[in-house]
Write a protein that holds these residues in place. Structure first.
Motif, PDB file in Angstrom:
ATOM      1  N   ARG A   3       0.817  -1.222   0.000  1.00 36.41           N
ATOM      2  CA  ARG A   3       0.000   0.000   0.000  1.00 36.41           C
ATOM      3  C   ARG A   3       0.847   1.267   0.000  1.00 36.41           C
ATOM      4  O   ARG A   3       0.449   2.275  -0.596  1.00 36.41           O
ATOM      5  CB  ARG A   3      -0.920   0.014   1.232  1.00 36.41           C
ATOM      6  N   PHE A   4       1.978   1.222   0.668  1.00 38.43           N
ATOM      7  CA  PHE A   4       2.852   2.392   0.781  1.00 38.43           C
ATOM      8  C   PHE A   4       4.099   2.175  -0.075  1.00 38.43           C
ATOM      9  O   PHE A   4       4.558   1.040  -0.260  1.00 38.43           O
ATOM     10  CB  PHE A   4       3.288   2.599   2.226  1.00 38.43           C
ATOM     11  N   ALA A   5       4.656   3.291  -0.558  1.00 34.39           N
ATOM     12  CA  ALA A   5       5.903   3.230  -1.318  1.00 34.39           C
ATOM     13  C   ALA A   5       6.802   4.380  -0.901  1.00 34.39           C
ATOM     14  O   ALA A   5       6.385   5.551  -0.945  1.00 34.39           O
ATOM     15  CB  ALA A   5       5.627   3.298  -2.808  1.00 34.39           C
ATOM     16  N   ILE A   6       8.017   4.048  -0.501  1.00 35.32           N
ATOM     17  CA  ILE A   6       9.002   5.056  -0.127  1.00 35.32           C
ATOM     18  C   ILE A   6       9.943   5.268  -1.307  1.00 35.32           C
ATOM     19  O   ILE A   6      10.285   4.324  -2.024  1.00 35.32           O
ATOM     20  CB  ILE A   6       9.782   4.632   1.143  1.00 35.32           C
ATOM     21  N   SER A   7      10.332   6.520  -1.507  1.00 40.04           N
ATOM     22  CA  SER A   7      11.252   6.839  -2.599  1.00 40.04           C
ATOM     23  C   SER A   7      12.096   8.039  -2.191  1.00 40.04           C
ATOM     24  O   SER A   7      11.845   8.663  -1.158  1.00 40.04           O
ATOM     25  CB  SER A   7      10.486   7.130  -3.897  1.00 40.04           C
ATOM     26  N   ARG A   8      13.102   8.324  -3.014  1.00 43.30           N
ATOM     27  CA  ARG A   8      13.958   9.474  -2.719  1.00 43.30           C
ATOM     28  C   ARG A   8      14.390  10.140  -4.017  1.00 43.30           C
ATOM     29  O   ARG A   8      14.540   9.480  -5.054  1.00 43.30           O
ATOM     30  CB  ARG A   8      15.176   9.047  -1.910  1.00 43.30           C
ATOM     31  N   ASP A   9      14.574  11.438  -3.932  1.00 39.43           N
ATOM     32  CA  ASP A   9      15.096  12.236  -5.049  1.00 39.43           C
ATOM     33  C   ASP A   9      16.343  12.933  -4.526  1.00 39.43           C
ATOM     34  O   ASP A   9      16.237  13.914  -3.769  1.00 39.43           O
ATOM     35  CB  ASP A   9      14.032  13.245  -5.506  1.00 39.43           C
ATOM     36  N   ASN A  10      17.497  12.412  -4.887  1.00 39.26           N
ATOM     37  CA  ASN A  10      18.741  12.947  -4.337  1.00 39.26           C
ATOM     38  C   ASN A  10      19.047  14.357  -4.847  1.00 39.26           C
ATOM     39  O   ASN A  10      19.749  15.105  -4.175  1.00 39.26           O
ATOM     40  CB  ASN A  10      19.901  12.008  -4.651  1.00 39.26           C
ATOM     41  N   VAL A  11      18.534  14.698  -6.007  1.00 44.09           N
ATOM     42  CA  VAL A  11      18.747  16.060  -6.523  1.00 44.09           C
ATOM     43  C   VAL A  11      17.963  17.059  -5.681  1.00 44.09           C
ATOM     44  O   VAL A  11      18.473  18.120  -5.302  1.00 44.09           O
ATOM     45  CB  VAL A  11      18.343  16.148  -7.997  1.00 44.09           C
ATOM     46  N   ARG A  12      16.730  16.726  -5.369  1.00 46.54           N
ATOM     47  CA  ARG A  12      15.882  17.609  -4.554  1.00 46.54           C
ATOM     48  C   ARG A  12      16.116  17.407  -3.061  1.00 46.54           C
ATOM     49  O   ARG A  12      15.506  18.100  -2.248  1.00 46.54           O
ATOM     50  CB  ARG A  12      14.410  17.375  -4.893  1.00 46.54           C
ATOM     51  N   ARG A  13      16.952  16.431  -2.689  1.00 48.17           N
ATOM     52  CA  ARG A  13      17.239  16.143  -1.273  1.00 48.17           C
ATOM     53  C   ARG A  13      15.940  15.875  -0.509  1.00 48.17           C
ATOM     54  O   ARG A  13      15.746  16.335   0.622  1.00 48.17           O
ATOM     55  CB  ARG A  13      18.016  17.280  -0.619  1.00 48.17           C
ATOM     56  N   THR A  14      15.082  15.134  -1.127  1.00 51.15           N
ATOM     57  CA  THR A  14      13.749  14.887  -0.564  1.00 51.15           C
ATOM     58  C   THR A  14      13.416  13.405  -0.620  1.00 51.15           C
ATOM     59  O   THR A  14      13.669  12.746  -1.623  1.00 51.15           O
ATOM     60  CB  THR A  14      12.697  15.701  -1.320  1.00 51.15           C
ATOM     61  N   ALA A  15      12.823  12.923   0.471  1.00 56.41           N
ATOM     62  CA  ALA A  15      12.273  11.567   0.508  1.00 56.41           C
ATOM     63  C   ALA A  15      10.763  11.676   0.504  1.00 56.41           C
ATOM     64  O   ALA A  15      10.192  12.654   1.000  1.00 56.41           O
ATOM     65  CB  ALA A  15      12.751  10.842   1.756  1.00 56.41           C
TER      66      ALA A  15
END
Length: 113
Positions: free
Chosen positions: A65-77
């Protein structure tokens, strides 16, 4: 190190929300990020984790149901939450560990039945 979590709100059961956690003061791409949640009167629970390399782990209660991700350029999870249930109602926190734990302020998710 600062973590700013946002994206919580009120949603009906079956709905979706996406939480964001913006990190500053550290080389974001080098560190795993956790999402935790806490219901008043209960212990804080680990919901999901993403490693610096992108490997993910989930609590059994949110798998599928949940999905974790990250954007290293935006420094955001991110934590994408789908098929929300009333029992997902909690304050959600993001955490980064660098010598010690750094926590975001928390964002409230309320799921109505």
């Amino acid at each position: 190190v600062q973590l700013q979590a946002c994206g919580g709100g009120l949603v009906q059961a079956g709905g979706s929300l996406r939480l964001s956690c913006k990190v500053s003061g550290v080389n974001f791409r080098l560190y795993p990020i956790d999402w935790w949640r806490q219901v008043p009167g209960k212990e804080r629970e680990l919901v999901a984790n993403i490693s610096d390399g992108g490997t993910t782990h989930y609590a059994d209660s949110v798998k599928g149901r949940f999905a974790i991700s990250r954007d290293n350029v935006r420094r955001t999870a991110y934590l994408q939450m789908n098929s929300l249930k009333p029992e997902d109602t909690a304050v959600y926190y993001c955490k980064l560990t660098r010598g010690r734990d750094f926590w975001g302020r928390g964002t409230l998710v309320t799921v109505s039945s």
